[in-house]
Write a protein that holds these residues in place. Structure first.
Motif, PDB file in Angstrom:
ATOM      1  N   ASN A  25       0.796  -1.239   0.037  1.00  0.00           N
ATOM      2  CA  ASN A  25       0.089  -0.071   0.140  1.00  0.00           C
ATOM      3  C   ASN A  25       0.845   1.274  -0.049  1.00  0.00           C
ATOM      4  OD1 ASN A  25      -2.831  -0.678   0.434  1.00  0.00           O
ATOM      5  ND2 ASN A  25      -2.020  -2.258   1.681  1.00  0.00           N
ATOM      6  N   LEU A  26       0.728   2.124  -1.213  1.00  0.00           N
ATOM      7  CA  LEU A  26       1.689   3.143  -1.158  1.00  0.00           C
ATOM      8  C   LEU A  26       0.777   4.314  -1.878  1.00  0.00           C
ATOM      9  CD1 LEU A  26       4.592   4.081  -0.735  1.00  0.00           C
ATOM     10  CD2 LEU A  26       4.926   3.000  -2.960  1.00  0.00           C
ATOM     11  N   GLN A  27       0.858   5.308  -1.268  1.00  0.00           N
ATOM     12  CA  GLN A  27       0.526   6.649  -1.889  1.00  0.00           C
ATOM     13  C   GLN A  27       1.529   7.759  -2.105  1.00  0.00           C
ATOM     14  OE1 GLN A  27      -1.710   5.473   0.594  1.00  0.00           O
ATOM     15  NE2 GLN A  27      -2.482   4.252  -0.912  1.00  0.00           N
ATOM     16  N   ILE A  28       2.073   8.296  -3.302  1.00  0.00           N
ATOM     17  CA  ILE A  28       2.933   9.186  -3.464  1.00  0.00           C
ATOM     18  C   ILE A  28       2.458  10.542  -4.073  1.00  0.00           C
ATOM     19  CG2 ILE A  28       5.084   9.667  -4.614  1.00  0.00           C
ATOM     20  CD1 ILE A  28       5.489   6.528  -4.787  1.00  0.00           C
ATOM     21  N   LYS A  29       2.610  11.611  -3.650  1.00  0.00           N
ATOM     22  CA  LYS A  29       1.929  12.885  -4.067  1.00  0.00           C
ATOM     23  C   LYS A  29       2.945  13.329  -4.920  1.00  0.00           C
ATOM     24  CE  LYS A  29       2.887  15.637  -0.419  1.00  0.00           C
ATOM     25  NZ  LYS A  29       3.208  15.654   0.958  1.00  0.00           N
ATOM     26  N   GLU A  30       2.403  14.166  -5.903  1.00  0.00           N
ATOM     27  CA  GLU A  30       2.862  14.870  -7.251  1.00  0.00           C
ATOM     28  C   GLU A  30       4.162  15.727  -6.620  1.00  0.00           C
ATOM     29  OE1 GLU A  30       0.035  16.690  -9.731  1.00  0.00           O
ATOM     30  OE2 GLU A  30       1.783  17.592 -10.845  1.00  0.00           O
ATOM     31  N   GLY A  31       5.142  15.518  -7.093  1.00  0.00           N
ATOM     32  CA  GLY A  31       6.498  16.239  -6.795  1.00  0.00           C
ATOM     33  C   GLY A  31       7.222  15.627  -5.917  1.00  0.00           C
ATOM     34  N   GLU A  32       6.816  14.520  -5.178  1.00  0.00           N
ATOM     35  CA  GLU A  32       7.639  13.760  -4.124  1.00  0.00           C
ATOM     36  C   GLU A  32       8.720  13.036  -4.718  1.00  0.00           C
ATOM     37  OE1 GLU A  32       6.429  11.561   0.066  1.00  0.00           O
ATOM     38  OE2 GLU A  32       5.055  11.634  -1.718  1.00  0.00           O
ATOM     39  N   PHE A  33       9.856  12.911  -4.016  1.00  0.00           N
ATOM     40  CA  PHE A  33      11.045  12.214  -4.373  1.00  0.00           C
ATOM     41  C   PHE A  33      10.967  11.115  -3.366  1.00  0.00           C
ATOM     42  CE2 PHE A  33      15.979  12.677  -5.134  1.00  0.00           C
ATOM     43  CZ  PHE A  33      16.104  11.563  -5.194  1.00  0.00           C
ATOM     44  N   VAL A  34      10.875   9.873  -3.627  1.00  0.00           N
ATOM     45  CA  VAL A  34      10.875   8.629  -2.632  1.00  0.00           C
ATOM     46  C   VAL A  34      11.971   7.837  -2.891  1.00  0.00           C
ATOM     47  CG1 VAL A  34       9.434   6.756  -1.769  1.00  0.00           C
ATOM     48  CG2 VAL A  34       8.231   8.880  -2.491  1.00  0.00           C
ATOM     49  N   GLN A 210      20.080  13.323   2.197  1.00  0.00           N
ATOM     50  CA  GLN A 210      20.148  14.745   1.783  1.00  0.00           C
ATOM     51  C   GLN A 210      19.009  15.175   0.884  1.00  0.00           C
ATOM     52  OE1 GLN A 210      24.054  15.513   2.077  1.00  0.00           O
ATOM     53  NE2 GLN A 210      24.266  17.227   0.561  1.00  0.00           N
ATOM     54  N   PHE A 211      18.851  14.090  -0.167  1.00  0.00           N
ATOM     55  CA  PHE A 211      18.020  14.709  -1.153  1.00  0.00           C
ATOM     56  C   PHE A 211      16.481  14.287  -1.139  1.00  0.00           C
ATOM     57  CE2 PHE A 211      22.453  15.122  -2.787  1.00  0.00           C
ATOM     58  CZ  PHE A 211      22.179  16.572  -3.558  1.00  0.00           C
ATOM     59  N   ALA A 212      16.329  13.113  -0.660  1.00  0.00           N
ATOM     60  CA  ALA A 212      14.791  12.393  -0.908  1.00  0.00           C
ATOM     61  C   ALA A 212      13.859  12.830   0.025  1.00  0.00           C
ATOM     62  CB  ALA A 212      14.897  10.897  -0.664  1.00  0.00           C
ATOM     63  N   ASP A 213      12.469  13.132  -0.015  1.00  0.00           N
ATOM     64  CA  ASP A 213      11.470  13.385   1.051  1.00  0.00           C
ATOM     65  C   ASP A 213      11.036  12.284   2.072  1.00  0.00           C
ATOM     66  OD1 ASP A 213      11.057  16.122  -0.274  1.00  0.00           O
ATOM     67  OD2 ASP A 213      10.341  15.052  -1.899  1.00  0.00           O
ATOM     68  N   ARG A 214      11.146  11.014   1.160  1.00  0.00           N
ATOM     69  CA  ARG A 214      10.650   9.903   1.970  1.00  0.00           C
ATOM     70  C   ARG A 214      11.396   8.575   2.011  1.00  0.00           C
ATOM     71  NH1 ARG A 214       4.768   7.270   1.471  1.00  0.00           N
ATOM     72  NH2 ARG A 214       4.827   8.684  -0.161  1.00  0.00           N
ATOM     73  N   GLU A 226       8.567   2.844   6.750  1.00  0.00           N
ATOM     74  CA  GLU A 226       8.634   4.259   5.773  1.00  0.00           C
ATOM     75  C   GLU A 226       8.484   5.352   6.692  1.00  0.00           C
ATOM     76  OE1 GLU A 226       5.454   5.287   3.219  1.00  0.00           O
ATOM     77  OE2 GLU A 226       4.193   3.557   3.929  1.00  0.00           O
ATOM     78  N   GLY A 227       9.020   6.414   6.244  1.00  0.00           N
ATOM     79  CA  GLY A 227       9.025   7.721   6.802  1.00  0.00           C
ATOM     80  C   GLY A 227      10.021   8.651   6.318  1.00  0.00           C
ATOM     81  N   LYS A 228      10.280   9.881   6.996  1.00  0.00           N
ATOM     82  CA  LYS A 228      11.644  10.698   6.857  1.00  0.00           C
ATOM     83  C   LYS A 228      12.708   9.867   6.821  1.00  0.00           C
ATOM     84  CE  LYS A 228       9.558  15.027   7.938  1.00  0.00           C
ATOM     85  NZ  LYS A 228       8.308  14.754   9.075  1.00  0.00           N
ATOM     86  N   PRO A 229      13.723  10.198   5.765  1.00  0.00           N
ATOM     87  CA  PRO A 229      14.974   9.681   5.647  1.00  0.00           C
ATOM     88  C   PRO A 229      15.642   9.704   6.966  1.00  0.00           C
ATOM     89  CG  PRO A 229      14.618  11.235   3.942  1.00  0.00           C
ATOM     90  CD  PRO A 229      13.486  11.426   4.773  1.00  0.00           C
ATOM     91  N   GLY A 230      15.639  10.632   7.637  1.00  0.00           N
ATOM     92  CA  GLY A 230      16.585  10.737   8.991  1.00  0.00           C
ATOM     93  C   GLY A 230      15.991   9.720   9.936  1.00  0.00           C
ATOM     94  N   GLU A 231      14.771   9.386  10.024  1.00  0.00           N
ATOM     95  CA  GLU A 231      14.260   8.709  11.174  1.00  0.00           C
ATOM     96  C   GLU A 231      14.398   7.125  10.529  1.00  0.00           C
ATOM     97  OE1 GLU A 231      10.100   9.742  11.220  1.00  0.00           O
ATOM     98  OE2 GLU A 231      10.826  11.726  11.998  1.00  0.00           O
ATOM     99  N   VAL A 232      14.153   6.759   9.224  1.00  0.00           N
ATOM    100  CA  VAL A 232      14.029   5.294   8.631  1.00  0.00           C
ATOM    101  C   VAL A 232      15.620   4.873   8.603  1.00  0.00           C
ATOM    102  CG1 VAL A 232      13.826   3.747   6.644  1.00  0.00           C
ATOM    103  CG2 VAL A 232      12.061   5.650   7.363  1.00  0.00           C
ATOM    104  N   LEU A 233      16.457   5.863   8.285  1.00  0.00           N
ATOM    105  CA  LEU A 233      17.766   5.275   7.930  1.00  0.00           C
ATOM    106  C   LEU A 233      18.633   5.123   9.248  1.00  0.00           C
ATOM    107  CD1 LEU A 233      18.477   7.225   4.839  1.00  0.00           C
ATOM    108  CD2 LEU A 233      17.816   5.163   4.769  1.00  0.00           C
ATOM    109  N   THR A 234      18.182   5.634  10.101  1.00  0.00           N
ATOM    110  CA  THR A 234      19.017   5.449  11.548  1.00  0.00           C
ATOM    111  C   THR A 234      18.152   4.377  12.336  1.00  0.00           C
ATOM    112  OG1 THR A 234      17.761   7.338  12.509  1.00  0.00           O
ATOM    113  CG2 THR A 234      19.758   7.961  11.422  1.00  0.00           C
ATOM    114  N   SER A 235      17.282   3.861  11.827  1.00  0.00           N
ATOM    115  CA  SER A 235      16.277   2.813  12.697  1.00  0.00           C
ATOM    116  C   SER A 235      17.284   1.698  12.990  1.00  0.00           C
ATOM    117  CB  SER A 235      15.091   2.690  11.943  1.00  0.00           C
ATOM    118  OG  SER A 235      14.740   1.269  12.367  1.00  0.00           O
TER     119      SER A 235
END
Lengths: 279, 264
Positions: A25-34, A210-214, A226-235
């Motif tokens: 299940n995944l929703q992505i907004k217009e202009g989002e960088f995932v 540095q560059f992605a939104d999610r 899934e979530g903000k890079p700073g949270e997911v990548l340090t989990s």
């Protein structure tokens, strides 16, 4: 409104027993960088193929759930309609280059030719795309005479030139030099800011942060986190599941045990690491 | 086995001068990483080591053999080469046959071939996949099959062209382990890589190429600390080296142990 909407998507390739994607299940907004991260075999490329319509239209197999991009439903569309909205740069650029063109310029024009773009507009768009990714000087070379990283830039450019609403990139910088990688991330960021929606599979955590939104972390065909890079990548969950992590994160985690990292949150980028380690 | 390169120049038929006077010596048993921007000439350089390319001028000596005077087939007994893209390399119907192909062509005895194949399979953790068609393997394992087929040839020199491309953390660690084993056996390992952290953690010597010339050549510590010069060839220092610099640490650090030690 979400540009991409996946509901309960499960997909199984022909001749395999287990699904490559399970209940996504995944929703992505217009202009989002995932950014999509995960181990080899987690389903990252299959997710790319699903968004790009190759699964199931080209690969066949069994797809269930609903896949909607730019208001169109994948199961009710044909692949040639689908590619007008979605562009995919393959993991291996060699598999993408047409083999029908003698120069990089012609290779990049190939997609535009196929959708009947007028000649003058085509030339302008190719020149703009070449400049955007910094390969104007390769325009007259044969695509096959290029190095791996150069071929990868050509593959990326040939998709960007189509100006898709959804840009899907499967490890687009895997063969690129480090600073070239950063430049490509920065170009993609700019495209997202201009309204293009981006889904990018990558292993390079520092630049994702540095560059992605999610960030979406896949494991065994399902979304693990899934979530903000700073949270997911340090989990800790990522570290425990064998995901690649930035050296800043892994070193700070070890430093924390030794009392050398005082902050609660671990760093992913250089700036965050400097901030936390500064005396 | 020593590699000696003297004023090597190479021009492609298109007129592109990819190597513009390279001279270097690599001693037996060295672990060397080659870094540099796309199109710098890294792959062109290493393709001279097994005779796939011949110098336009200058010379390449593998031991006492001049690559101009020996066939690629002959040089294959001294230099193993793992391609960047495993799909350009694999052709057999199953992994076992693929890995036997190299040592069999070098004319080893059956016992020796069995031993080499078993060792290559176990080093690359492919022992349970010998009956699989290489093209039914995932890209990760296809890469390991390409590695195994070259390791099984037991050459004194082994070249890896971007071994970690597209590999996840687990497989990068597996590849680092293969390189460490080859080092123990006294092999020369030459690796092209863009993964600078991998380079810092696994190699003693680093050569940075730029536009067909050697920009830097020295110990990993010396080369990877030179941020401004590396930038000329689009290479960033390793993450922890950059962090150490920003924090004002006196020593150039390459890995976690060195960083944490310097921090205390």
């Amino acid at each position: 409104m979400a540009l991409v909407n996946l509901q309960n998507v499960t997909y199984k390739y022909p001749l395999t027993k287990t699904p490559a994607l399970q209940n996504i299940n995944l929703q992505i907004k217009e202009g989002e960088f995932v950014a999509v991260v995960g181990a080899n075999g987690a389903g990252k490329s299959t997710l790319c193929y699903t968004l790009a319509g190759f699964a199931p239209h080209f690969f066949k197999g069994e797809m269930s759930g609903s896949i909607e991009v730019a208001g169109k439903e994948s199961s009710k569309s044909t692949l040639d309609e689908w590619v007008l909205n979605v562009g995919l740069a393959f993991q291996n650029p060699f598999n993408q280059i047409s083999g029908a063109k003698y120069t990089v310029f012609e290779e990049i024009a190939f997609g535009l030719e196929n959708i009947g773009v007028p000649r003058d507009e085509m030339k302008d768009r190719v020149n703009d795309a070449l400049a955007l990714t910094g390969i104007t000087d390769l325009a007259d070379r044969s695509p096959y005479s290029l190095s791996g990283g150069q071929q990868q830039r050509v593959a990326l450019t040939s998709i960007l030139v189509m100006q898709p609403k959804l840009l899907v990139l499967d490890e687009p910088t895997s063969q690129m030099d480090p600073i070239g990688t950063r430049e490509v991330f920065s170009v993609i960021r700019k495209m997202a800011e201009g309204g293009m929606t981006v889904v990018m599979v990558e292993h390079k955590m520092e630049w994702i942060a540095q560059f992605a939104d999610r960030v979406i972390a896949l494991k065994d065909g399902s979304i693990l986190l899934e979530g903000k890079p700073g949270e997911v990548l340090t989990s800790d969950v990522l570290a425990e599941n064998g995901f690649g992590i930035s050296r800043y994160t892994s070193t700070a985690r070890e430093a924390k045990k030794q009392g050398l990292w005082k902050k609660e949150k671990l760093p992913v980028t250089l700036d965050e690491a400097v901030e936390g380690f500064k005396k | 086995m020593k590699i000696e390169i003297n004023d090597l120049r190479f021009t492609y038929p298109t007129g592109l001068e990819a190597l513009q006077g390279i001279s270097l010596t690599i001693e037996a048993g060295e672990q060397v990483a080659i870094v540099g921007q796309n199109g710098a000439g890294k792959t062109t350089l290493v393709r001279h080591f097994n005779g796939l390319l011949q110098p336009s001028s200058g010379s390449v000596l593998i031991g006492e053999w001049d690559t101009k005077k020996h066939s690629v087939a002959k040089l294959a007994s001294r230099v193993g080469y793992v391609f960047q893209n495993p799909d350009e390399q694999l052709f057999s119907k199953d992994v076992g046959t693929e890995i036997r192909f190299g040592p069999r062509n070098l004319g080893y005895s059956k016992e020796k071939i069995d031993e080499l194949v078993t060792r290559a399979l176990s080093l690359t953790e492919l022992s349970d996949k010998t009956d699989t068609n290489p093209y039914d393997l995932s890209p990760t394992w296809r890469k390991m099959a390409a590695l195994a087929s070259v390791i099984a040839m037991d050459t004194p020199i082994v070249i890896f062209d971007e071994p970690t491309t597209g590999q996840d953390a687990v497989n990068v660690a597996r590849i680092a382990n293969v390189i460490a084993e080859l080092r123990k056996e006294g092999k020369t390992v030459i690796t092209i890589t863009h993964d600078i952290d991998f380079c810092a953690e696994n190699f003693d010597r680093v050569i940075a190429l730029s536009n067909g010339k050697i920009l830097l050549d020295g110990s990993a510590r010396d080369v990877l600390g030179q941020e401004e010069i590396l930038a000329q060839t689009y290479v960033d220092p390793p993450q922890l080296t950059r962090l150490g610099k920003r924090l004002g640490l006196k020593e150039t650090v390459r890995n976690q142990d060195e960083f944490l030690k310097a921090l205390k």
